[in-house]
Design a protein around this motif. Structure first.
Motif, short mmCIF file in Angstrom:
data_model
loop_
_atom_site.label_atom_id
_atom_site.label_comp_id
_atom_site.label_asym_id
_atom_site.label_seq_id
_atom_site.Cartn_x
_atom_site.Cartn_y
_atom_site.Cartn_z
N ALA A 164 -19.67 -1.85 -2.98
CA ALA A 164 -20.48 -2.20 -4.14
C ALA A 164 -20.63 -1.04 -5.11
O ALA A 164 -20.75 -1.22 -6.32
N ASP A 165 -20.60 0.20 -4.58
CA ASP A 165 -20.77 1.37 -5.44
C ASP A 165 -19.43 1.95 -5.88
O ASP A 165 -19.35 3.09 -6.34
N TYR A 166 -18.35 1.16 -5.72
CA TYR A 166 -17.02 1.64 -6.11
C TYR A 166 -17.00 1.99 -7.60
O TYR A 166 -17.48 1.22 -8.44
N ALA A 167 -16.45 3.12 -7.91
CA ALA A 167 -16.22 3.51 -9.30
C ALA A 167 -14.76 3.85 -9.45
O ALA A 167 -14.21 4.64 -8.68
N THR A 221 -11.46 -8.43 -15.37
CA THR A 221 -12.20 -7.19 -15.22
C THR A 221 -12.38 -6.85 -13.74
O THR A 221 -12.12 -7.67 -12.85
N ALA A 222 -12.88 -5.64 -13.49
CA ALA A 222 -13.14 -5.20 -12.11
C ALA A 222 -14.20 -6.08 -11.46
O ALA A 222 -14.12 -6.36 -10.25
N ASP A 223 -15.20 -6.53 -12.22
CA ASP A 223 -16.23 -7.40 -11.65
C ASP A 223 -15.62 -8.70 -11.14
O ASP A 223 -16.02 -9.22 -10.09
N ARG A 262 0.82 -1.21 0.00
CA ARG A 262 0.00 0.00 0.00
C ARG A 262 0.86 1.27 0.00
O ARG A 262 0.37 2.36 -0.30
N GLU A 263 2.15 1.14 0.34
CA GLU A 263 3.07 2.27 0.35
C GLU A 263 3.83 2.40 -0.97
O GLU A 263 4.65 3.31 -1.12
N ARG A 264 3.58 1.49 -1.90
CA ARG A 264 4.24 1.54 -3.20
C ARG A 264 3.21 1.20 -4.28
O ARG A 264 3.41 0.30 -5.11
N ARG A 265 2.09 1.92 -4.26
CA ARG A 265 0.97 1.61 -5.14
C ARG A 265 1.36 1.70 -6.61
O ARG A 265 0.73 1.05 -7.46
N ALA A 307 -10.05 -2.90 -13.97
CA ALA A 307 -9.43 -3.83 -13.02
C ALA A 307 -8.15 -3.25 -12.45
O ALA A 307 -7.87 -3.36 -11.25
N ALA A 308 -7.36 -2.62 -13.32
CA ALA A 308 -6.11 -2.00 -12.86
C ALA A 308 -6.40 -0.89 -11.84
O ALA A 308 -5.71 -0.79 -10.81
N GLN A 309 -7.41 -0.09 -12.08
CA GLN A 309 -7.76 0.97 -11.14
C GLN A 309 -8.21 0.39 -9.80
O GLN A 309 -7.87 0.91 -8.73
N LEU A 310 -8.95 -0.72 -9.84
CA LEU A 310 -9.42 -1.34 -8.60
C LEU A 310 -8.25 -1.96 -7.82
O LEU A 310 -8.21 -1.86 -6.58
N LEU A 311 -7.31 -2.56 -8.52
CA LEU A 311 -6.12 -3.09 -7.85
C LEU A 311 -5.35 -1.98 -7.15
O LEU A 311 -4.82 -2.17 -6.05
#
Length: 481
Positions: free
Chosen positions: A393-396, A378-380, A314-317, A345-349
């Motif tokens: 659930a409402d993550y964008a 995918t993000a799903d 989390r310190e080297r996102r 998916a990359a944004q969610l990671l």
């Protein structure tokens, strides 16, 4: 008092030459710049610098090529390597060639000027013995280009040519054993055994027998003399993982072995000389354990000669996507279906907090490589694989939010455009978005324009002009202390 010394700066980016050259001149140094290996060679003869600052990727070749030969002719010269190829391989190559310092791009200008001052004040460090050339760099276990990992790479590069004890610190899953393996496989003991032992995985009553070996009949089940990990690692590296879980009585005996260099088996009376490099690791707060009388202070000082602190994921996102794709590629090389990551998916990671660190990310990528039926992750798919409480659930994804905002803005402006056909919507949008992007980027790097330009992917001169056009003052964009 002004500094003295001659500095040669070699980089094919004119902006870097101007910025670095001006900063060093203000310190009092004499500075010349070059943009190629050919120009570098000529100025080394005519200008005769005390310090050479050179990029790796130059128009006419690899900036590291010829460095060893330069130092043979000019052993008093200190060399500082700059590179946008921020990998462990580059850091080690720079050290092998005899470089005084290696700085990844985007670098901090203050750090560079300090490195120059250190190089001139050291009386020379580059003629010290460097690790052997030709080390096996392919397949390095560490992945990451974040500033935190660059510091790890630099430290690893500096310890390869010595046998100092190393203490690797970091949360579970950050890759402490990978650091130990890298130091061993790239160092001067690489042809000898690498022997790991996890203190947390061995019953307390068996730790001494595992470490030091035992004689036949020393305890129930000891049917023959058995060498311990120290003897097994003879000439190589012994990795003491989870050292914070070692019982106090075993710590006392370990300290005695480290001081004497001799091991006596459990139930034995004769000592055996051992020659091993010690690398220890822990996710525990050892100073706190010392306060609680659960860890020996003298053993801590014996182990903590060179500390290497591994950052949590989390310190080297900025390394998350690089690591995820690395694990997917490795899974494909091992025969699993090849997968790729969608943008969402990359944004969610990037948004996830990764309590299990790199190990959690690796396990997730392997699981998805096996279980997902589609070629694209995918993000799903990620929402179904990550803890529900960590992924609302409402993550964008940030990209989705930006796209929605631009879409709504465009609809409104196009409506206005029907009555104002000569409007320049492209420039209007940039005038809204760019100042915000520049402000946030500069604030994140405390107003450092070189680092901001690197993150934005633009030339620093372009950034400076944009800041002037938008009336932004970088000195006012520093993060408040």
């Amino acid at each position: 008092m002004a500094a003295t010394g001659a500095i040669l700066v070699v980089d094919d980016d004119p902006a870097i030459c101007v910025v670095v050259g001006e900063a060093l001149r203000r310190q009092g140094y004499r500075v010349k710049t070059a943009a190629s290996i050919r120009e570098r060679s000529a100025l080394l003869e005519s200008f005769s610098p005390d310090v050479l600052i050179t990029d790796v990727m130059l128009p006419d070749g690899d900036g590291l090529d010829g460095i060893a030969e330069i130092l043979e002719r000019r052993p008093a010269l200190s060399i500082i390597i700059l590179s946008a190829q921020n990998t462990l391989n580059t850091a080690i190559r720079a050290t092998e060639k005899g470089a005084f310092e290696y700085l990844p791009k985007p670098f901090d200008l203050n750090e560079l000027t300090r490195a120059v001052s250190d190089a001139l004040g050291s009386g020379k460090g580059a003629d010290e013995e460097a690790p052997d050339a030709g080390l096996p760099h392919d397949g390095l276990p560490l992945v990451g280009r974040s500033p935190a990992m660059q510091e790890v790479y630099r430290t690893i590069a500096r310890v390869l040519s010595n046998d100092l004890s190393i203490l690797v610190l970091g949360e579970s899953g950050t890759g402490k054993e990978l650091v130990a393996e890298a130091i061993h496989s790239l160092g001067q003991r690489r042809t000898k055994p690498f022997v790991p032992i996890n203190m947390a995985a061995i019953p307390r009553e068996l730790i001494e027998a595992e470490l030091f070996g035992y004689e036949k009949g020393a305890f129930t089940g000891a049917h023959a003399r058995t060498a311990g990990k120290f003897e097994q690692a003879q000439g190589g590296t012994l990795f003491l993982d989870e050292i914070g879980d070692m019982p106090m009585e075993a710590q006392t005996r370990l300290l005695r072995v480290l001081q004497s260099g001799e091991v006596t088996t459990v139930g034995g009376s004769k000592s055996v000389k051992v020659n091993v490099r010690i690398i220890a690791a822990t996710n525990k707060d050892l100073p706190k354990l010392i306060e609680d009388n659960r860890f020996r202070q003298d053993l801590y000082y014996r182990l903590n000669v060179v500390p290497i602190a591994l950052p949590a994921l989390r310190e080297r996102r900025e390394d998350v996507i690089l690591l995820a794709r690395h694990f997917l590629d490795r899974a494909a090389q091992e025969g699993l279906p090849r997968k790729s990551l969608s943008d969402d998916a990359a944004q969610l990671l990037m948004a996830y907090h990764w309590p299990g660190n790199v190990r959690e990310l690796q396990n997730l990528m392997q699981r998805l490589a096996v279980l997902s039926r589609e070629n694209m992750i995918t993000a799903d798919m990620l929402r179904n694989s990550l803890p529900l409480e960590a992924v609302p659930a409402d993550y964008a994804a940030p990209g989705d939010l930006l796209g929605q905002a631009v879409r709504e803005w465009a609809k409104r402006q196009l409506g206005i455009g029907l009555t104002q056909p000569n409007r320049n919507l492209h420039d209007d949008l940039l005038a809204v978005v760019e100042p915000i992007l520049f402000q946030e980027t500069l604030a994140s790097v405390d107003g450092n324009q070189i680092r901001a330009a690197g993150l934005l992917g633009i030339n620093r001169n372009t950034l400076r002009k944009k800041l002037t056009d938008y009336g932004l003052d970088p000195l006012q964009l520093r993060i408040a202390e």
